[in-house]
Design an enzyme around this catalytic site. Structure first.
Site, short mmCIF file in Angstrom:
data_model
loop_
_atom_site.label_atom_id
_atom_site.label_comp_id
_atom_site.label_asym_id
_atom_site.label_seq_id
_atom_site.Cartn_x
_atom_site.Cartn_y
_atom_site.Cartn_z
N LEU A 278 53.68 34.92 37.72
CA LEU A 278 55.08 34.83 38.14
C LEU A 278 55.82 36.13 37.86
O LEU A 278 56.89 36.38 38.40
CB LEU A 278 55.78 33.67 37.44
CG LEU A 278 55.33 32.28 37.89
CD1 LEU A 278 56.12 31.22 37.17
CD2 LEU A 278 55.47 32.10 39.40
N HIS A 338 48.11 29.89 38.21
CA HIS A 338 48.56 31.06 38.98
C HIS A 338 48.73 30.74 40.47
O HIS A 338 49.78 31.01 41.05
CB HIS A 338 47.57 32.21 38.84
CG HIS A 338 47.32 32.64 37.42
ND1 HIS A 338 48.26 32.53 36.43
CD2 HIS A 338 46.24 33.20 36.83
CE1 HIS A 338 47.77 32.99 35.29
NE2 HIS A 338 46.53 33.40 35.51
N ARG A 440 41.02 41.23 44.03
CA ARG A 440 42.13 41.11 44.97
C ARG A 440 42.89 39.80 44.72
O ARG A 440 42.31 38.80 44.32
CB ARG A 440 41.52 41.12 46.37
CG ARG A 440 42.37 40.63 47.46
CD ARG A 440 41.66 40.30 48.74
NE ARG A 440 40.54 41.12 49.16
CZ ARG A 440 40.40 41.61 50.39
NH1 ARG A 440 41.34 41.45 51.27
NH2 ARG A 440 39.33 42.26 50.74
O1 LIG Z 1 45.04 34.28 33.33
C1 LIG Z 1 44.07 34.92 33.64
O2 LIG Z 1 44.23 36.01 34.43
C2 LIG Z 1 43.26 37.02 34.49
C3 LIG Z 1 43.59 37.83 35.73
O3 LIG Z 1 44.84 38.43 35.57
P1 LIG Z 1 45.18 39.78 36.36
O4 LIG Z 1 46.61 39.98 36.09
O5 LIG Z 1 44.29 40.83 35.79
O6 LIG Z 1 44.87 39.50 37.79
C4 LIG Z 1 41.87 36.46 34.55
O7 LIG Z 1 40.94 37.51 34.44
C5 LIG Z 1 41.66 35.49 33.42
O8 LIG Z 1 40.40 34.87 33.55
C6 LIG Z 1 42.73 34.44 33.39
O9 LIG Z 1 42.63 33.71 32.18
#
Ligand SMILES: O=C1O[C@H](COP(=O)(O)O)[C@@H](O)[C@H](O)[C@H]1O
Ligand SMILES: NC(=O)C1=CN([C@@H]2O[C@H](COP(=O)(O)OP(=O)(O)OC[C@H]3O[C@@H](n4cnc5c(N)ncnc54)[C@H](OP(=O)(O)O)[C@@H]3O)[C@@H](O)[C@H]2O)C=CC1
Length: 589
Positions: A278, A338, A440
């Site tokens: 977010l 997410h 991505r």
């Molecule tokens: O919450 C999480 O997010 C990451 C990915 O986050 P990003 O901001 O790097 O896209 C993910 O690798 C992780 O497994 C998960 O717990």
């Protein structure tokens, strides 16, 4: 009195983050001059625009009260300046006189991966941008024995200055590190938190002080920490807030239990459940795009949109996090939070205002209008080892912390539906996976065919390929682009697919702040819009819990896919079943 202005980035100067109702002429003039100064140089995130305003102006919420001075509890009833927590302890929640007050930030789990990778760097970035109050200290708390100096050494390796470097970067780093301290303690020891409290008081030197605790720890110790911190280390004369990292439970029951336990010690207003997606720039821009441009909102419904796709992929596996991941899997790790949060923001009705409660009310309505997921609308996968040339990539089950017979999905695709007037029948497809060919995150909106299209002969037989598609690329290389049909210049009548492309790095040269910066600043300012309310969480779990139980009970075996591939084939059948083609298939997508 606490006063607020919009945040560090240029987009926020255009009043998208906070409502500027009731602004004074003096305030408007100040904002205008800042905007002019900024737009002339296109220099967008060099000063924290919230900070100077604190000294002179007050930002009010739509109910006319100073932002933070009145907030709402879960039942939606106003809570006064002070609030009694269930055990009779009083937590003042007002931000008034924020200017003079001190701020103590305690990162619990300071020795961990997230703290080093994200939280300390985000705090430094806020300091660097002058977004933190003048008087602040940062404490690290964990069991690992460390001195202040050792903590400083560890975190100094992860601090970076913005690419539009200013000369005093090194100096700023030193100044920041001088404000960082460490206290070693157990997570369930009230005594150790009382020691922390003494150290905090020493730094606060009797001034009014607000305290923020960031729980960067595994979820099984959330409640212990909240208990010890609230009983022994909450602020005596300012606010106390707690940022809680995910996962918020594993299903409806465990989430409800966690909510109940946390609320035993804290009020809902004190709990900031973070979903860092977010805080991502493009996700925050979703509402701006939709509600401040005439061209989008009229087509934002089943009448024009054929399907919506929410795609997350990572080009690395669970490296080092297998122990955590095996208990949760990709559906809980990425989809239930997410991607679902993005979906809710995408699909919500226009909120009454930009106030946190108005936005979160609309998101909850979307979540509650959704059909719980069915097993037949879900595909799961797990990555297997793969060799490419001399390089070999491990399987998920090669992770030492993962059992060899693990059925935990590292990939999933799902079709979701919102049973309301706006979205009836529109498939919302989600796809999330680890160890895929690329990193991505994007939102793809595929529009319907043009009725009676005069040019249909020019597209050949595949009309689907000729429909418009709007893509919001959340990362990497943030961009918004619209695929359109265009005449290839020349004497003939040949059409091709072109992009109207807003590539952020070309349009906005300044570095985009990390999501954690935005969210930390919001928590400090008491802005809850980008944090998850407990009823949102209930609704999100209600959608996924029956599916997760079925996957477990029926011992569904995930389809294997090679590390570094495009994932299993199942998602193509799933999409075809709903008459959808994934938008991320070609290399030119
Ligand atoms: O919450 C999480 O997010 C990451 C990915 O986050 P990003 O901001 O790097 O896209 C993910 O690798 C992780 O497994 C998960 O717990
Ligand atoms: N890492 C990431 O990329 C992301 C993490 N998160 C979430 O953030 C939180 C923190 O993540 P991360 O930093 O990776 O976690 P870590 O596993 O690194 O744990 C953080 C700290 O907690 C302590 N700790 C670890 N395991 C235990 C245990 N079983 N009992 C008691 N203390 C323990 C350790 O400190 P010590 O031994 O010194 O006490 C450790 O340094 C988690 O809730 C995670 O799910 C969310 C999104 C992304």
């Amino acid at each position: 009195m606490a006063t607020y202005l919009s945040p560090c980035s240029s987009s926020s100067t255009s009043s998208t983050r906070s409502s500027f109702k009731n602004e004074t002429p003096q305030f408007s003039k100040f904002i205008t001059s800042l905007r002019e100064a900024h737009s002339s140089s296109r220099w967008v995130s060099q000063i924290c625009l919230r900070t100077p305003a604190r000294k002179h102006f007050q930002l009010k919420s739509s109910n006319g009260h100073p932002l933070n001075a009145v907030s709402f509890n879960d039942a939606g009833s106003p809570v006064g300046k002070e609030q009694t927590e269930p055990r009779g302890k009083v937590f003042p929640i007002s931000d008034s006189e924020n200017v003079e007050s001190k701020l103590s930030i305690t990162v619990v789990g300071a020795s961990g991966d997230l703290a080093k990778k994200k939280i300390f760097p985000a705090l430094f970035a806020l300091y660097y941008e002058d977004c933190l109050p003048e008087n602040f200290v940062v404490f690290g708390y964990a069991r690992t024995e460390m001195t202040d100096e050792e903590l400083r050494n560890v975190i100094s390796t992860t601090l970076t200055c913005r690419i539009d470097q200013r000369e005093n970067c090194e100096e700023k780093m030193d100044q920041f590190l001088k404000r960082c301290f460490y206290h070693a303690g157990q997570y369930n020891s009230e005594e150790h938190f009382a020691e922390l409290d003494r150290k905090l008081k020493e730094k606060e030197a009797g001034s009014k002080s607000n305290r923020l605790f960031y729980l960067s720890i595994p979820p099984n110790i959330f409640v212990d920490v909240v208990r010890c911190a609230s009983v022994r280390a909450s602020s005596a004369n300012g606010w106390t807030r707690v940022i809680v990292e995910k996962p918020f439970g594993r299903d409806s029951e465990s989430s409800a239990q966690l909510i109940k336990c946390l609320k035993h010690y804290l009020t809902e207003d004190q709990i900031f459940r973070i979903d860092h997606y977010l805080g991502k720039e493009l996700v925050e821009n979703l509402s701006v795009l939709r509600f401040s441009n005439l061209v989008f909102e009229p087509v934002w419904s089943r009448n024009y949109i054929r399907n919506v796709q929410l795609i997350f992929s990572e080009d690395f596996g669970t490296e080092g996090r297998g122990g955590y991941f095996d208990k949760y899997g990709i559906i809980r790790d990425i989809m239930q939070n997410h991607l679902l949060q993005i979906l809710a923001l995408f699909a919500m009705e226009t909120p009454v205002s930009l106030d946190a409660e108005d936005i979160r009310n609309e998101k909850v309505k979307v979540l509650r209008s959704m059909r719980p997921l069915l097993l037949e609308d879900v595909v799961v996968g797990q990555y297997k080892g793969h060799s490419k040339g001399s390089k070999s990539y491990p399987a998920y089950i090669d992770d030492p912390a993962v059992p060899k017979d693990s059925r935990t999905p590292t990939f999933a695709a799902a079709a979701l539906f919102i049973d309301n007037a706006r979205w009836d029948g529109v498939p919302f497809l989600m796809k999330a996976g680890k160890a895929l060919h690329t990193r991505r995150a994007e939102i793809r909106v595929q529009f319907r065919h043009v009725p009676g299209n005069l040019y249909k002969r020019n597209f050949g037989t595949d009309l689907d390929k000729a429909t418009n598609e709007l893509v919001l690329r959340v990362q990497p290389d943030e961009a918004i682009y619209l695929k359109i049909n265009n005449k290839v210049p020349g004497l003939g009548m040949r059409l091709d697919r072109s992009d109207l492309n807003l590539l952020y790095r070309s349009r906005y040269p300044a570095e985009i702040p990390d999501a954690y910066e935005r969210l930390l600043l919001d928590a400090i300012e008491g802005e809850r819009r980008l944090f998850i309310r407990s009823d949102e969480l209930d609704a999100a779990w209600a959608l996924f819990t029956p599916l997760l139980k079925q996957l477990d009970e029926k011992k569904i075996v995930p389809e294997l896919y090679p590390y570094g591939s495009r994932g299993p084939v199942g998602p193509h059948y799933l999409a075809a079943k709903h008459n959808v083609r994934w938008g991320d298939l070609g290399d030119d997508d």
